[in-house]
Enzyme design. Structure first.
Site, PDB file in Angstrom:
ATOM      1  N   VAL A   1      55.557  98.591  46.606  1.00 40.77           N
ATOM      2  CA  VAL A   1      56.445  97.813  47.460  1.00 40.77           C
ATOM      3  C   VAL A   1      55.869  97.763  48.868  1.00 40.77           C
ATOM      4  O   VAL A   1      55.469  98.780  49.425  1.00 40.77           O
ATOM      5  CB  VAL A   1      57.837  98.474  47.506  1.00 40.77           C
ATOM      6  CG1 VAL A   1      58.769  97.725  48.432  1.00 40.77           C
ATOM      7  CG2 VAL A   1      58.425  98.558  46.101  1.00 40.77           C
ATOM      8  N   CYS A   2      55.828  96.556  49.429  1.00 39.29           N
ATOM      9  CA  CYS A   2      55.388  96.388  50.814  1.00 39.29           C
ATOM     10  C   CYS A   2      56.648  96.252  51.661  1.00 39.29           C
ATOM     11  O   CYS A   2      57.279  95.198  51.690  1.00 39.29           O
ATOM     12  CB  CYS A   2      54.529  95.129  50.938  1.00 39.29           C
ATOM     13  SG  CYS A   2      53.958  94.838  52.611  1.00 39.29           S
ATOM     14  N   LEU A   3      57.043  97.329  52.291  1.00 34.86           N
ATOM     15  CA  LEU A   3      58.264  97.346  53.074  1.00 34.86           C
ATOM     16  C   LEU A   3      58.022  98.189  54.309  1.00 34.86           C
ATOM     17  O   LEU A   3      57.836  99.406  54.201  1.00 34.86           O
ATOM     18  CB  LEU A   3      59.392  97.922  52.207  1.00 34.86           C
ATOM     19  CG  LEU A   3      60.809  97.882  52.723  1.00 34.86           C
ATOM     20  CD1 LEU A   3      61.248  96.450  53.026  1.00 34.86           C
ATOM     21  CD2 LEU A   3      61.757  98.507  51.719  1.00 34.86           C
TER      22      LEU A   3
ATOM     23  N   ASN B   1      56.582  90.542  47.978  1.00 34.26           N
ATOM     24  CA  ASN B   1      56.268  91.820  48.620  1.00 34.26           C
ATOM     25  C   ASN B   1      56.226  92.999  47.656  1.00 34.26           C
ATOM     26  O   ASN B   1      56.285  94.154  48.074  1.00 34.26           O
ATOM     27  CB  ASN B   1      57.283  92.100  49.734  1.00 34.26           C
ATOM     28  CG  ASN B   1      57.434  90.914  50.664  1.00 34.26           C
ATOM     29  OD1 ASN B   1      58.482  90.286  50.683  1.00 34.26           O
ATOM     30  ND2 ASN B   1      56.381  90.566  51.381  1.00 34.26           N
TER      31      ASN B   1
END
Length: 185
Positions: free
Chosen positions: A83-85, A75
């Site tokens: 950042v994929c959050l 991620n």
């Protein structure tokens, strides 16, 4: 306008009491934080330099965060550090503050990667198909890119401590070398 400014100062000061924070040009809206990998994960022992930018609308609008030194994670984009959050990108709330990001959100992301929503397809595929090799590769990246001095050196060729402005603003000075790209790190 003083309320968001006060909130930014409060959050950054709180962060500074627990983490090593380096302000860019003495600006509390752009800074770097030293972040250590959570214990009992393949990221343990690693130290990352996290670039943080707080928008003027913070805390109503989420901060922008990115890893400066490389990390192998489904991620997190390996080259850009994005950042994929969800909690930062979609479900951010003014009730959260900077401490939540470094004490809860990022450690949880490293502890429980989501390979079904990847920014790094190679890491996601490896985590699903070959978890043992995924863990080995994560540890290799930790040793190679997140060792003791790596966080200090990350991005160093694009700026030095006296003049961090070149990180945030390209082309201020025609004679200046172009700032290093993240994939050069």
């Amino acid at each position: 306008m003083s309320s968001p400014r006060r909130r930014i100062e409060t959050d950054v000061m709180k962060l500074m009491s627990d983490y090593e924070v380096t302000l860019v040009n003495d600006n509390m809206q752009e800074f770097y934080v030293r972040f250590k990998g959570p214990t009992e994960t393949p990221f343990e022992g690693g130290t990352w330099k996290i670039h943080v930018e707080l928008p003027d609308q913070y805390p109503y609008k989420s901060p922008s965060i990115g890893f400066v030194n490389r990390i192998f994670h489904p991620n997190i984009d390996e080259l850009s550090g994005s950042v994929c959050l969800d909690v930062i990108n979609q479900t951010w709330s003014p009730m959260f503050d900077m401490i939540n990001i470094f004490e809860v959100f990022l450690p949880q992301l490293l502890r429980y990667p989501n390979p079904t929503d990847p920014l790094n397809g190679e890491a996601a595929a490896m985590m699903i198909k070959d978890p043992k090799n995924y863990e080995v590769k994560v540890k290799e990246y930790v040793q190679k890119y997140a060792g003791k001095d790596a966080a200090d050196e990350a991005g160093a060729e694009s700026s030095d401590d006296d003049d961090m402005s070149s990180v945030g603003s390209f082309g201020d000075d025609e004679d200046e070398q172009p700032a290093g790209r993240l994939d050069d790190v």
